[in-house]
Design an enzyme around this catalytic site. Structure first.
Site, PDB file in Angstrom:
ATOM      1  CD  GLU B  60      41.893  33.617  39.208  1.00  0.00           C
ATOM      2  OE1 GLU B  60      43.010  33.675  38.624  1.00  0.00           O
ATOM      3  OE2 GLU B  60      41.758  33.817  40.420  1.00  0.00           O
ATOM      4  CG  HIS B 129      40.488  43.542  45.118  1.00  0.00           C
ATOM      5  ND1 HIS B 129      41.592  44.163  44.606  1.00  0.00           N
ATOM      6  CD2 HIS B 129      40.838  42.264  45.367  1.00  0.00           C
ATOM      7  CE1 HIS B 129      42.586  43.296  44.552  1.00  0.00           C
ATOM      8  NE2 HIS B 129      42.162  42.137  45.007  1.00  0.00           N
TER       9      HIS B 129
END
Lengths: 323, 327, 440
Positions: B60, B129
């Protein structure tokens, strides 16, 4: 060997290194007079890396990015010393309109994309610039500079991996001045031959002498050609040395004076000067002339910065977004 | 007018913008061969090829930074984060670089880059998450932040985001991808920085954005059956905020409830609530109420998970509180 | 060319340093980095390195001297260059603070505190009264017992409708007055405006229909009730009250009033006469028109008489100012406006506070006589009972029927001694029975 290279180029490289040296000395002094504040990372001793590298590229289509020790690279790219000094002084006439300071010098037109305050943050960004060059297939190459302190950041590894899998036209140059702030690079590196880190990603890696501007020029040229022609990135570790502390507030007590003196014997400016004198490319008088010219340029830069205006308060709201 | 899903709306936006401007490209994990972790980029690799739809390793920080560099060099990247939870790894490149390059260079660069992906909880995904991280983005000057809650807004806002010359963060939602709604065939844009009154009413203003819009709409129906007409203001853009639309509504109804899916501390909604309290002070007949998620990491157990989020009951209770309709 | 080398800050906080020893002398060649001298700073002894290559041409400052940052200490240049002979009096290269406003000085150094003059105005800004949006119009209403809890909208609405918000009982949390309370209050005061009747039917106040039997109920104390409770308790338990009673023959005054009212269009109330007569008596006995201040007794220059007016849920005393300077008609006109406002709840604070003397008249209730509690800040209050026909013994020992008014004066003994109070009351009675006495 020097004769094989273009005389003009050689003299220019000497001149540029001298300019950087004088500028940095003056900047150090200005900092001591509190004209410059915050962080100020000086490049004294490392001039050959920036100058030799820039000589190897074509800034009309190539790009250059580096970290916060960026005064040398900015000058090597041809930025106006007045604009840089004014930026250091925080004036509106500075190259970033007083909004960036020492670590955030930029020149879009000269393809100098900074200057970055976060260690290694420029590496993915530079990789992205190379991505754009590949995307447009414009034949350009990007030089990405960073220090021995940056090479262990995740950003470095992520970037090299992607540069290789996508064949990006980029040359990564690690300026190993051997001290990451106060920490000797050997203490924090599992391998101290950084060229091996390139191998880890299938990228050719090489160690070069960062105090010899001709060697830098030649090696970077080869790497640039490789990147330009075949899209193969490479990693160069330029062994160099900084004469001053990490930044202005660092008394550099972690190394001995003797060590510094030893490296000063390899002063890149003196090395090239001697070589050029020996080969009759340069005379002592010309050298003196360069010296006083440069002294005048640097003094002029200070004077310009001094008399330039402070940014008006409302400018702090400008340049955030494109309206 | 065709009824399509939020997912399809985003897909159309990407497709149209990539066709329109050659410098637009999509980069992220699984966006190409996998057709997108949530199928948002379905078919794009086939249509545009690997030069413009790039699958990345799981990096990322790295690929977000690559996006920043590409934008500085003149391209228009769309960076997809599989979820905003993972965007935390890329925080440095967004906050320290994308948001600041223009400023630090005195205006020399523009960063026409889009960061997008699903934000907020889905179901059963547990703490790491399920985070709604809009506060982190909305907090930063130099970014724009949009939060479409309907397919119509999703398509229009993503197109605007791609065309904007500034870094824009787009907050989608895994559960929103299957929301259905009307989307015109003709090209249209939704402007960034404009809220939308999704329902008119004179009794209370409910300000919201993103997934909770649905819950708020259901609550409004319930309240209507009790004779209470709620006005729903969907912010659509979190930065820059469309303050005037909010104030206009509160001046009409004299009371406000802010509903969001976010931890309450320093949330975007808390800022909006303060703005209302400050700028509508004289017309307020009650304190501004806020309905946010519970101030806890998201638990795995589903009952707990639902209890931790805004609900119809919570919204109705807050509305009745500001109307002094006692328990 | 030759250059003056300045003293620089060798540590971020250094302002000046003392040259301990020069390590080079004029004529020596120096390079960038050569140690020129040792300097003692605020923190430690540091080495001063040359910023450039060249020949040390001349020392400007000597060992042992203290040099401020920015002042030159030596000349460095090319061999043989001439340099001026400057002593410390020569203008320093650059003042560290010169050339820019504070905003130009570098950021990372520990910030110096702002000069006193900059700080002071910020500190001097006093805490204003509880915040409000506009000036005056929407000031947080402060009922005597404290702040009236009310929503900004309710305050605005009450202000627009001319309703004193302290009169309204709030149905919101903690007794907060909200919009529906204002609207309901307005309705019950006689006017009906289109208001939203959305809010729930359940109200916190007592039911309006009289219940056949008494109900247990909790009535929230309104702002006014709290104020009455507080002020009168304070008055009664603080001021030592004593009471003087007289009976007044009213026939003369009543007949005169009838005559005057017959001729004018405006009927003058009896209370207006009482006020005027009281004012005349106070003029002759200023001690009664006063306030106890602890270390002083304040005698008021203006005679401001308040008249107690009953309200549905309390009482209020509108005040006629400067009664001493007004005639009965004028007093009556003012009074009637004030009483009207009192009943509507639209009196402003300056219209019902700070009476110097108060009259309370319960005659219309059939009360024969009563004692009243002094209304602060006054020192006395006059309680008037019903005017009734009573048998009276004349000078000649005959029994006649006269219209008698029994009035009682309450006095604060801290201010008014018995004889003083009695004297006032005697004169007042005298003037009421024979108004011509006013001429004396």
């Amino acid at each position: 060997m020097a004769k094989e290279l273009n005389r003009t180029l050689l003299k220019k490289m000497l001149y540029d290194m001298m300019l950087i040296r004088h500028f940095e000395e003056k900047a150090g002094q200005m900092y001591g007079l509190k004209k410059i504040g915050g962080f100020c990372h000086l490049y004294n001793g490392e001039e050959a890396v920036a100058v030799g590298s820039v000589a190897a590229i074509d800034l009309s289509k190539d790009y250059l990015l580096t970290g916060y020790r960026d005064h040398g690279h900015a000058l090597a790219c041809g930025m106006d010393p007045k604009a840089i000094m004014a930026e250091l002084f925080g004036k509106i006439t500075g190259c970033s309109r007083g909004k960036g300071g020492s670590m955030h010098l930029f020149d879009a037109e000269k393809h100098f994309l900074g200057g970055n305050g976060i260690v290694a943050a420029q590496i993915p960004v530079a990789t992205g610039v190379a991505f754009a060059q590949k995307y447009r297939n414009d034949g350009g190459v990007t030089l990405c500079f960073f220090g021995d302190g940056a090479i262990h950041q995740g950003a470095f590894h992520e970037s090299l991996n992607m540069a290789k899998i996508w064949n990006l036209p980029i040359v990564y140059i690690c300026e190993n001045n051997q001290w990451g702030m106060g920490t000797n690079f050997r203490k924090v590196s599992s391998v101290d031959d950084f060229s091996l880190l390139g191998t880890a990603y299938g990228i050719p890696g090489k160690q070069i002498n960062g105090m010899d501007v001709i060697e830098v020029y030649q090696e970077v040229s080869k790497a640039v050609e490789q990147a330009r022609k075949s899209g193969l990135p490479s990693l160069l570790e330029a062994r160099t040395y900084r004469y001053k502390g990490h930044s202005m507030s660092d008394p550099a007590k972690y190394r001995t004076k003797d060590e510094v003196e030893e490296y000063k014997k390899q002063d890149p400016i003196l090395i090239l000067k001697d070589k050029l004198l020996q080969e009759g490319i340069l005379t002592e008088k010309e050298y003196e002339k360069y010296d006083s010219q440069i002294q005048a340029i640097v003094d002029e830069a200070v004077e310009f910065a001094e008399r330039s205006e402070e940014p008006a308060l409302h400018t702090m709201y400008e340049d955030i977004l494109v309206e | 007018m065709p009824v399509i899903t939020y997912r399809e709306a985003l897909n159309q936006a990407l497709d149209e913008e990539m066709a329109r401007d050659e410098s637009v490209f999509l980069i992220g994990e699984e966006v190409g061969e996998y057709n997108g972790a949530y199928k948002v980029s379905k078919g794009l690799l086939d249509k545009y090829g690997p030069r413009r739809v790039i699958d990345t390793p799981i990096t990322e920080l790295g690929f977000t930074g690559i996006g920043v560099g590409a934008a500085m060099a003149g391209l228009r990247p769309v960076v997809e984060w599989m979820t905003h939870n993972f965007a935390l790894l890329a925080l440095d490149q967004v906050v320290n670089n994308a948001a600041k390059m223009r400023y630090m260079s005195g205006g020399q660069f523009k960063l026409p880059i889009v960061f997008r992906g699903p934000n907020g909880p889905a179901e059963y995904l547990a703490a790491q998450h399920s985070q709604a991280l809009q506060t982190y983005w909305a907090h930063v000057p130099g970014l724009k932040v949009v939060a479409p809650a309907t397919p119509y807004d999703a398509k229009g806002l993503l197109k605007s985001a791609i065309r904007d010359d500034n870094p824009v963060v787009v907050l989608e939602g895994e559960l929103m991808y299957s929301f259905k709604g009307e989307v015109p065939l003709e090209e249209y844009l939704v402007p960034i920085g404009k809220a939308d009154v999704k329902r008119e009413g004179g009794d209370v203003t409910i300000v919201t954005y993103s997934k909770p819009l649905k819950v708020v709409q259901e609550a409004a129906e319930l309240l209507a059956s009790e004779g209470i007409q709620a006005e729903i203001v969907d912010l659509r853009t979190l930065r820059p905020l469309d303050e005037e639309t909010v104030y206009r509504s509160v001046r009409k109804t004299n009371r406000a409830v802010v509903v969001e899916e976010s931890w309450p501390v320093c949330s975007v909604g808390s800022y909006v609530a303060w703005l209302i309290s400050k700028n509508c002070f004289d017309v307020l007949d009650a304190q501004v109420e806020m309905v946010a998620s519970e101030d806890i990491p998201m638990p795995y157990n589903h009952t707990l998970e639902l209890a931790a989020q805004p609900s119809v009951a919570k919204v109705v209770a807050a509305v009745k509180k500001v109307l002094y309709l006692g328990e | 060319m030759a250059e003056r080398i300045p003293m620089v800050a060798l540590s971020p906080t250094m302002e000046e340093g003392r040259i301990l020893s020069w390590k080079v002398k004029p004529g020596d060649a120096v390079k960038s980095g050569t140690v020129l001298c040792e300097v003692e700073t605020d923190k430690a002894t540091m080495e001063y390195e040359s910023p450039r290559d060249g020949i040390l041409l001349k020392l400007i400052r000597q060992e042992g001297e203290s040099v401020k940052v920015g002042e030159p200490i030596a000349w460095i240049g090319k061999p043989g260059e001439q340099v001026p002979d400057d002593r410390p009096q020569a203008a320093p290269l650059d003042k560290p603070e010169g050339g820019g406003k504070p905003s130009s000085s570098p950021g990372q150094k520990p910030p110096t505190p702002p000069p006193e003059s900059e700080k002071a105005p910020l500190e001097k800004q006093p805490e204003k009264a509880p915040s409000s949006a506009g000036r005056g119009r929407l000031e947080v209403p402060v009922a005597e017992g404290g702040i009236v809890k009310s929503s900004p909208l309710a305050r605005k609405l009450a202000s627009e409708l001319g309703i004193d918000i302290r009169r309204i009982t709030g149905s919101g949390p903690g007794g907060r007055v909200v919009r529906r309370d204002v609207l309901r209050f307005q309705e019950s005061a006689g006017k009906v405006e289109g208001g939203k009747e959305l809010e729930g039917e359940r109200a916190v106040v007592a039911p309006s229909k009289p219940a056949p039997v008494l109900l247990d109920q909790e009535i929230p104390v309104s702002g006014m009730r709290a104020a009455i409770a507080r002020r009168l308790s304070e008055s009664f338990f603080t001021a030592p009250h004593y009471f003087l009673r007289v009976a007044v023959v009213m026939d003369g005054l009543l007949d005169a009033r009838s005559r005057y009212n017959a001729e004018g269009t405006q009927k003058v109330s009896l209370n207006a006469f009482f006020i005027k007569l009281a004012a005349e008596a106070l003029r002759r006995h200023p001690r009664i028109n006063s306030t106890w201040k602890g270390s002083t007794i304040h005698i008021h220059g203006s005679i401001d008489i308040g008249l107690a007016v009953a309200l549905p849920d309390g009482l209020i005393t509108p005040v006629v100012r400067n009664c001493g300077g007004k005639g009965v008609r004028e007093i009556d006109q003012e009074l009637s406006v004030l009483v009207d406002k009192a009943k509507k709840g639209t009196l402003k604070p300056e219209e019902y506070t700070d009476a110097t003397f108060t009259i309370s008249n319960l005659g219309s209730f059939g009360i024969e006589e009563f004692t009243a509690i002094i209304n602060p800040p006054g020192s006395a209050i006059l309680a008037l009972g019903e005017i009734r026909k009573e048998p009276v013994v004349t000078e000649q020992d005959a029994i006649v029927i006269r219209r008698i008014l029994r009035m009682t004066l309450s006095c604060d003994h801290r201010v008014i001694d018995g004889a003083v109070g009695a004297g006032f009351l005697r004169d007042l009675k005298g003037m009421m029975e024979d108004p011509f006495r006013i001429l004396l």
